[in-house]
Design a protein around this motif. Structure first.
Motif, PDB file in Angstrom:
ATOM      1  N   LYS A 367      15.610   2.383 -18.177  1.00  0.00           N
ATOM      2  CA  LYS A 367      16.102   2.449 -16.838  1.00  0.00           C
ATOM      3  C   LYS A 367      15.136   3.022 -15.911  1.00  0.00           C
ATOM      4  O   LYS A 367      14.872   2.781 -14.663  1.00  0.00           O
ATOM      5  N   GLU A 368      14.271   4.104 -16.535  1.00  0.00           N
ATOM      6  CA  GLU A 368      13.413   4.711 -15.820  1.00  0.00           C
ATOM      7  C   GLU A 368      12.099   3.858 -15.455  1.00  0.00           C
ATOM      8  O   GLU A 368      11.638   4.133 -14.433  1.00  0.00           O
ATOM      9  N   ASN A 369      11.864   3.250 -16.431  1.00  0.00           N
ATOM     10  CA  ASN A 369      10.761   2.386 -16.268  1.00  0.00           C
ATOM     11  C   ASN A 369      11.056   1.176 -15.225  1.00  0.00           C
ATOM     12  O   ASN A 369      10.167   0.533 -14.397  1.00  0.00           O
ATOM     13  N   LEU A 370      12.297   0.838 -15.075  1.00  0.00           N
ATOM     14  CA  LEU A 370      12.760  -0.156 -13.920  1.00  0.00           C
ATOM     15  C   LEU A 370      12.658   0.548 -12.591  1.00  0.00           C
ATOM     16  O   LEU A 370      12.166  -0.124 -11.609  1.00  0.00           O
ATOM     17  N   GLN A 371      13.172   1.679 -12.600  1.00  0.00           N
ATOM     18  CA  GLN A 371      12.945   2.631 -11.183  1.00  0.00           C
ATOM     19  C   GLN A 371      11.411   2.450 -11.071  1.00  0.00           C
ATOM     20  O   GLN A 371      10.840   2.549  -9.802  1.00  0.00           O
ATOM     21  N   PHE A 372      10.393   2.976 -12.027  1.00  0.00           N
ATOM     22  CA  PHE A 372       9.214   2.987 -11.702  1.00  0.00           C
ATOM     23  C   PHE A 372       8.481   1.705 -11.333  1.00  0.00           C
ATOM     24  O   PHE A 372       7.916   1.625 -10.310  1.00  0.00           O
ATOM     25  N   LEU A 373       8.955   0.570 -11.890  1.00  0.00           N
ATOM     26  CA  LEU A 373       8.320  -0.733 -11.358  1.00  0.00           C
ATOM     27  C   LEU A 373       8.966  -1.141 -10.026  1.00  0.00           C
ATOM     28  O   LEU A 373       8.152  -1.631  -9.217  1.00  0.00           O
ATOM     29  N   ALA A 374       9.943  -0.455  -9.622  1.00  0.00           N
ATOM     30  CA  ALA A 374      10.586  -0.653  -8.335  1.00  0.00           C
ATOM     31  C   ALA A 374       9.682  -0.136  -7.398  1.00  0.00           C
ATOM     32  O   ALA A 374       9.256  -0.703  -6.239  1.00  0.00           O
ATOM     33  N   PHE A 375       9.106   1.098  -7.461  1.00  0.00           N
ATOM     34  CA  PHE A 375       8.311   1.802  -6.373  1.00  0.00           C
ATOM     35  C   PHE A 375       6.921   1.260  -6.635  1.00  0.00           C
ATOM     36  O   PHE A 375       6.213   1.262  -5.552  1.00  0.00           O
ATOM     37  N   PHE A 376       6.605   1.005  -8.001  1.00  0.00           N
ATOM     38  CA  PHE A 376       5.185   0.565  -8.158  1.00  0.00           C
ATOM     39  C   PHE A 376       4.825  -0.740  -7.456  1.00  0.00           C
ATOM     40  O   PHE A 376       3.892  -1.051  -6.760  1.00  0.00           O
ATOM     41  N   ILE A 377       5.709  -1.857  -7.832  1.00  0.00           N
ATOM     42  CA  ILE A 377       5.530  -2.989  -7.268  1.00  0.00           C
ATOM     43  C   ILE A 377       5.747  -3.049  -5.616  1.00  0.00           C
ATOM     44  O   ILE A 377       4.922  -3.815  -5.053  1.00  0.00           O
ATOM     45  N   THR A 378       6.578  -2.392  -5.100  1.00  0.00           N
ATOM     46  CA  THR A 378       6.976  -2.381  -3.630  1.00  0.00           C
ATOM     47  C   THR A 378       5.703  -1.691  -3.099  1.00  0.00           C
ATOM     48  O   THR A 378       5.380  -2.147  -2.019  1.00  0.00           O
ATOM     49  N   THR A 379       5.094  -0.970  -3.657  1.00  0.00           N
ATOM     50  CA  THR A 379       3.915  -0.462  -3.047  1.00  0.00           C
ATOM     51  C   THR A 379       2.669  -1.371  -2.801  1.00  0.00           C
ATOM     52  O   THR A 379       1.988  -1.475  -1.827  1.00  0.00           O
ATOM     53  N   ILE A 380       2.586  -2.097  -3.933  1.00  0.00           N
ATOM     54  CA  ILE A 380       1.640  -3.111  -4.076  1.00  0.00           C
ATOM     55  C   ILE A 380       1.740  -4.309  -3.063  1.00  0.00           C
ATOM     56  O   ILE A 380       0.996  -4.485  -2.122  1.00  0.00           O
ATOM     57  N   LYS A 381       3.211  -4.635  -3.117  1.00  0.00           N
ATOM     58  CA  LYS A 381       3.586  -5.619  -1.829  1.00  0.00           C
ATOM     59  C   LYS A 381       3.393  -5.062  -0.491  1.00  0.00           C
ATOM     60  O   LYS A 381       3.068  -5.876   0.160  1.00  0.00           O
ATOM     61  N   ALA A 382       3.516  -3.837  -0.327  1.00  0.00           N
ATOM     62  CA  ALA A 382       3.286  -3.081   1.224  1.00  0.00           C
ATOM     63  C   ALA A 382       1.747  -3.328   1.373  1.00  0.00           C
ATOM     64  O   ALA A 382       1.584  -3.510   2.631  1.00  0.00           O
ATOM     65  N   VAL A 383       0.972  -2.886   0.315  1.00  0.00           N
ATOM     66  CA  VAL A 383      -0.633  -3.076   0.672  1.00  0.00           C
ATOM     67  C   VAL A 383      -0.801  -4.221   0.916  1.00  0.00           C
ATOM     68  O   VAL A 383      -1.880  -4.506   1.774  1.00  0.00           O
ATOM     69  N   HIS A 384      -0.195  -5.480   0.092  1.00  0.00           N
ATOM     70  CA  HIS A 384      -0.852  -6.510   0.467  1.00  0.00           C
ATOM     71  C   HIS A 384      -0.407  -7.109   1.737  1.00  0.00           C
ATOM     72  O   HIS A 384      -1.101  -7.767   2.492  1.00  0.00           O
ATOM     73  N   ARG A 385       0.718  -6.897   2.251  1.00  0.00           N
ATOM     74  CA  ARG A 385       1.422  -7.270   3.400  1.00  0.00           C
ATOM     75  C   ARG A 385       0.636  -6.747   4.713  1.00  0.00           C
ATOM     76  O   ARG A 385       0.471  -7.192   5.521  1.00  0.00           O
ATOM     77  N   HIS A 386       0.049  -5.325   4.411  1.00  0.00           N
ATOM     78  CA  HIS A 386      -0.394  -4.670   5.634  1.00  0.00           C
ATOM     79  C   HIS A 386      -1.882  -4.217   5.133  1.00  0.00           C
ATOM     80  O   HIS A 386      -2.105  -3.269   5.629  1.00  0.00           O
ATOM     81  N   ALA A 387      -2.588  -5.158   4.449  1.00  0.00           N
ATOM     82  CA  ALA A 387      -3.986  -4.879   4.164  1.00  0.00           C
ATOM     83  C   ALA A 387      -4.878  -4.386   5.362  1.00  0.00           C
ATOM     84  O   ALA A 387      -5.515  -3.226   5.053  1.00  0.00           O
ATOM     85  N   ASP A 388      -4.795  -5.181   6.231  1.00  0.00           N
ATOM     86  CA  ASP A 388      -5.685  -5.024   7.502  1.00  0.00           C
ATOM     87  C   ASP A 388      -5.190  -3.701   8.165  1.00  0.00           C
ATOM     88  O   ASP A 388      -6.224  -3.291   8.720  1.00  0.00           O
ATOM     89  N   LEU A 389      -4.043  -3.187   8.218  1.00  0.00           N
ATOM     90  CA  LEU A 389      -3.744  -2.203   8.876  1.00  0.00           C
ATOM     91  C   LEU A 389      -4.227  -0.979   7.932  1.00  0.00           C
ATOM     92  O   LEU A 389      -4.712   0.058   8.502  1.00  0.00           O
ATOM     93  N   LEU A 390      -4.123  -0.889   6.824  1.00  0.00           N
ATOM     94  CA  LEU A 390      -4.481  -0.047   5.832  1.00  0.00           C
ATOM     95  C   LEU A 390      -6.320   0.163   6.062  1.00  0.00           C
ATOM     96  O   LEU A 390      -6.744   1.198   6.301  1.00  0.00           O
ATOM     97  N   ARG A 391      -6.826  -0.888   6.200  1.00  0.00           N
ATOM     98  CA  ARG A 391      -8.184  -0.995   6.271  1.00  0.00           C
ATOM     99  C   ARG A 391      -8.652  -0.366   7.804  1.00  0.00           C
ATOM    100  O   ARG A 391      -9.425   0.561   7.946  1.00  0.00           O
ATOM    101  N   ALA A 392      -7.694  -0.640   8.881  1.00  0.00           N
ATOM    102  CA  ALA A 392      -7.830   0.043  10.007  1.00  0.00           C
ATOM    103  C   ALA A 392      -7.776   1.677   9.873  1.00  0.00           C
ATOM    104  O   ALA A 392      -8.579   2.248  10.777  1.00  0.00           O
ATOM    105  N   SER A 393      -6.908   1.845   8.919  1.00  0.00           N
ATOM    106  CA  SER A 393      -6.530   3.355   9.055  1.00  0.00           C
ATOM    107  C   SER A 393      -7.805   4.193   8.497  1.00  0.00           C
ATOM    108  O   SER A 393      -7.803   5.562   8.624  1.00  0.00           O
TER     109      SER A 393
END
Length: 729
Positions: A367-393
């Motif tokens: 159960k702890e690993n599922l929680q870890f994966l939820a935050f881990f994968i969501t962060t990767i998804k966010a970076v992929h979705r907004h890569a240009d914005l992170l580059r601008a920062s």
């Protein structure tokens, strides 16, 4: 200039290490002595007011006026007992530096008698002049008002300069009309948005979670050069980097400086700035030699992200002041020397709950690993979705020199997770298609319970990745060494918060359709794994092959700042920041304009300094040496020696003429390009013109100057050389 160079070298040879006496036998005994921290508050405030203040801070509520008065009284008593005579609102305007206006505790009462005064109103708010700070058109010169407002989540501290002590109160800085004019206000907003989104996702796994804290550890790289050598290099003084300098025979190729013995003078400097940092509650733990000669690094223990940024800004100031006492100059420019590594500021970012769980650390149970994966994968998804914005920062004129070089992450945004987690994500992508029967162990069937509890040593680290997972945190390596980390952290917090909100909405929709919670979570995560797969890269980010591969994956390679900053004013970015209350459209466009103007001005300054040194120092030196060679040839011929004896010298004379001609014609073209660019009114077009028309003239001039450095007699060369800057200690 040559005389100045040799006098500087003579001074360096006379330097001796300065002995530093620790404030206490143990660092823990003196830690935070100059900070109005919880212990100081508890000791100086009435108990009921102390409890009200702590409650307001934890709940993010406004501090009541009577509580503010009690805090101000206690703060004044504490500060004056420490010897402080003045106070200031310490803030972070969009210059990249910190700012302060000192006011005295001294006042006259209604009877004209002298008193020491500091009220809650002075603590909570002040009104410094706002018109001369970068504002992107938000404030006009005739509209000078701006307000600083107390940030109670970051404790006040005392700074001592030449014997005078000042109470510094961390604050935000906003315009009279309410727009943020600083780095801290948006950071605080983004932290609040991320906390709310993270808590709601945590509720899937642990109903006891009520708060999520964003933590940050900022590694700081820097160069040290002797103050006398620094002063003898006008380009270092004016721009923070060397515009000329031939690569020495020995640089960093032997890797003998990296993690080597710290030089004695440098060690003394480190001891003293660590002592000052310790008194200011900055928890420095690491110091070492970095890769390049005269390059070093320090790193603190992880802290609350807002406090970590404040401490890093304060640390840079402390380092600079202490360096002066040790006859050093700290270079925080991202690329002060060509041919050796530049400097970054690695931001180690994570989230933790008030129940003591690091959300980016795998657990011991499925159960702890599922929680870890939820935050881990969501962060990767966010970076992929907004890569240009992170580059601008992380875009700036100085960081452009570093990104993509052999020691820094490339300008292409990618995520490294390590082979172990990469295989976990691949397995999740494959096995999530398996049918789940009633009674099936979902964790076992999907391989989630196979994730090792501790991943810190299960994967290598990839220093070529701009965003790498390092066991229990993500490390944003692309932030420049001179940057205020708030910019990158505000963007990262916002995009992850936005993705967490989307994640919860998608999961809730599936639950509403009758799916089991765990199944719904896995389905959404699997979709994220598939859709963000292109951002994951485990190989060499420096290679040309990766550039080609990234292009095939649809990842942008935005090499220069003016183009990178476009991401801030795209419609999706405007909508993102407005939706979460981080930036209004006015604030976002103002920051875009400020960053473009900063870029243009830095290139303009470098261009002017380069032209001045080249025309007024390098060319005259080269011509004087050329005259010596001409006289040498004339003397040979007067002695009746044939041309064969003088031919080598004649070739040197011709080469000097070619290099001088290149410098002069290119410098003139550079000046003309500046004049044409300065006619452009639009901020972006102006920055692009400096990027594409002015800056490209730098390298031809530098190459010619560096060739002359190899030819002109050492005793005549006007500028301190790289071998002296990098190896004189």
């Amino acid at each position: 200039m040559a005389t100045l160079r040799f006098k500087a070298l003579e001074l360096v040879n006379q330097r001796r290490p300065i002995t530093v006496v620790p404030a206490a036998a143990r660092r823990s005994d003196s830690y935070g002595q100059n900070v109005f921290n919880l212990e100081a508050m508890r000791a100086t405030m009435p108990g009921d007011y102390f409890k009200k203040l702590q409650a307001a801070i934890k709940q993010g509520a406004t501090v009541e006026r009577n509580v503010a008065d009690a805090v101000a009284s206690a703060m004044k008593t504490w500060a004056m007992a420490k010897g402080a005579t003045h106070y200031t609102h310490w803030f972070q305007p969009l210059t990249g530096a910190t700012a302060e206006k000192h006011d005295s505790f001294f006042d006259l009462n209604s009877d004209g008698r002298p008193i020491e005064n500091f009220k809650g109103s002075a603590l909570v708010q002040q009104e410094p002049d706002a018109s001369s700070f970068p504002n992107g058109g938000i404030r006009n010169t005739f509209e000078a008002r701006g307000y600083t407002a107390w940030d109670p989540t970051s404790p006040a501290f005392i700074i001592e300069t030449v014997g005078a002590k000042t109470l510094c109160i961390p604050t935000i800085f906003v315009a009279y009309t309410g727009e943020a004019l600083d780095f801290k206000a948006p950071l605080l907003k983004s932290l609040g948005v991320l906390e709310k989104a993270a808590v709601e996702v945590c509720q899937y796994f642990d109903k006891d979670v009520s708060r999520v804290n964003t933590t940050l550890g900022i590694e700081q790289e820097y160069f040290l050069v002797d103050k006398a050598l620094y002063d003898a290099r006008p380009d270092l003084v004016m721009t923070g980097r060397t515009l000329f300098g031939h690569t020495p025979a020995k640089g960093q190729q032997l890797d003998d400086h990296y993690f080597g013995s710290i030089p004695a003078r440098v060690h003394g400097f480190m001891l003293e700035f660590e002592e000052e940092a310790n008194l200011l509650g900055i928890p420095l733990r690491t110091r070492h030699n970095e890769v390049a000669p005269n390059q070093f690094e320090c790193a603190p223990t992880f802290e609350d992200a807002n406090l970590a940024v404040d401490h890093n800004q304060l640390l840079m100031d402390v380092m600079d002041r202490v360096a002066e006492r040790h006859n050093f100059k700290v270079l925080l420019h991202e690329k002060p020397f060509a041919g050796v590594n530049g400097s970054g500021k690695h931001n180690n970012w994570a989230m933790s709950t008030d129940t003591g769980v690091n959300l980016l650390a795998p657990g011991r149970r499925p159960k702890e690993n599922l929680q870890f994966l939820a935050f881990f994968i969501t962060t990767i998804k966010a970076v992929h979705r907004h890569a240009d914005l992170l580059r601008a920062s992380i875009a700036s004129a100085s960081n452009d020199h570093r990104l993509g070089a052999n020691e820094a992450p490339p300008a292409i945004m990618s995520v490294f997770v390590g082979s172990m987690l990469d295989s976990v994500l691949d397995e999740l992508e494959r096995t999530a298609k398996l049918p789940l029967d009633k009674g099936d162990n979902i964790y076992l069937k999907l391989g989630i319970d196979k994730i090792p509890a501790i991943l810190l040593d299960n994967t290598d680290r990839n220093r070529t990745s701009p965003f790498a997972f390092t066991g229990n945190k993500f490390e944003l390596r692309a932030v420049g060494s001179s940057a205020n980390c708030s910019s990158a952290m505000t963007v990262l917090n916002t995009i992850v918060a936005d993705q967490l909100i989307d994640f919860k909405e998608s999961v809730d929709a599936l639950i509403d359709q009758g799916k089991k919670k765990e199944v719904a979570i896995v389905e959404v995560l699997r979709e994220y794994v598939i859709s963000s797969k292109n951002i994951r890269f485990e190989g060499n980010g420096y290679s040309d092959e990766w550039k080609a591969e990234a292009a095939r994956r649809g990842l942008n390679n935005i090499a220069t700042t003016p183009q990178a900053l476009d991401a801030f004013i795209r419609e999706d970015a405007e909508e993102l920041f407005a939706r979460h209350g981080i930036f209004s459209q006015v604030e976002l466009h103002a920051r875009h304009e400020i960053l473009l103007e900063e870029y243009m001005k830095k290139i303009q300054i470098e261009s002017r300094v380069l032209g001045d040194l080249a025309i007024n120092h390098i060319i005259p030196t080269a011509l004087q040496y050329q005259t010596k060679l001409i006289n040498n040839v004339r003397g040979l011929r007067e002695l009746g020696l044939d041309d064969e004896h003088s031919q080598v010298t004649v070739e040197m004379i011709k080469a000097i003429s070619r290099h001088v001609a290149t410098i002069k014609t290119t410098a003139d073209a550079m000046t003309e390009a500046r004049k044409q660019a300065n006619k452009i009114a639009d901020a972006r077009e102006l920055a692009v013109a400096y990027c594409e028309e002015v800056k490209p003239k730098f390298d031809p001039i530098r190459r010619a100057v560096d060739k002359l450095e190899q030819m002109v007699a050492d005793e005549d060369w006007p500028l301190v050389k790289y071998r002296e800057l990098l190896f004189s200690r």
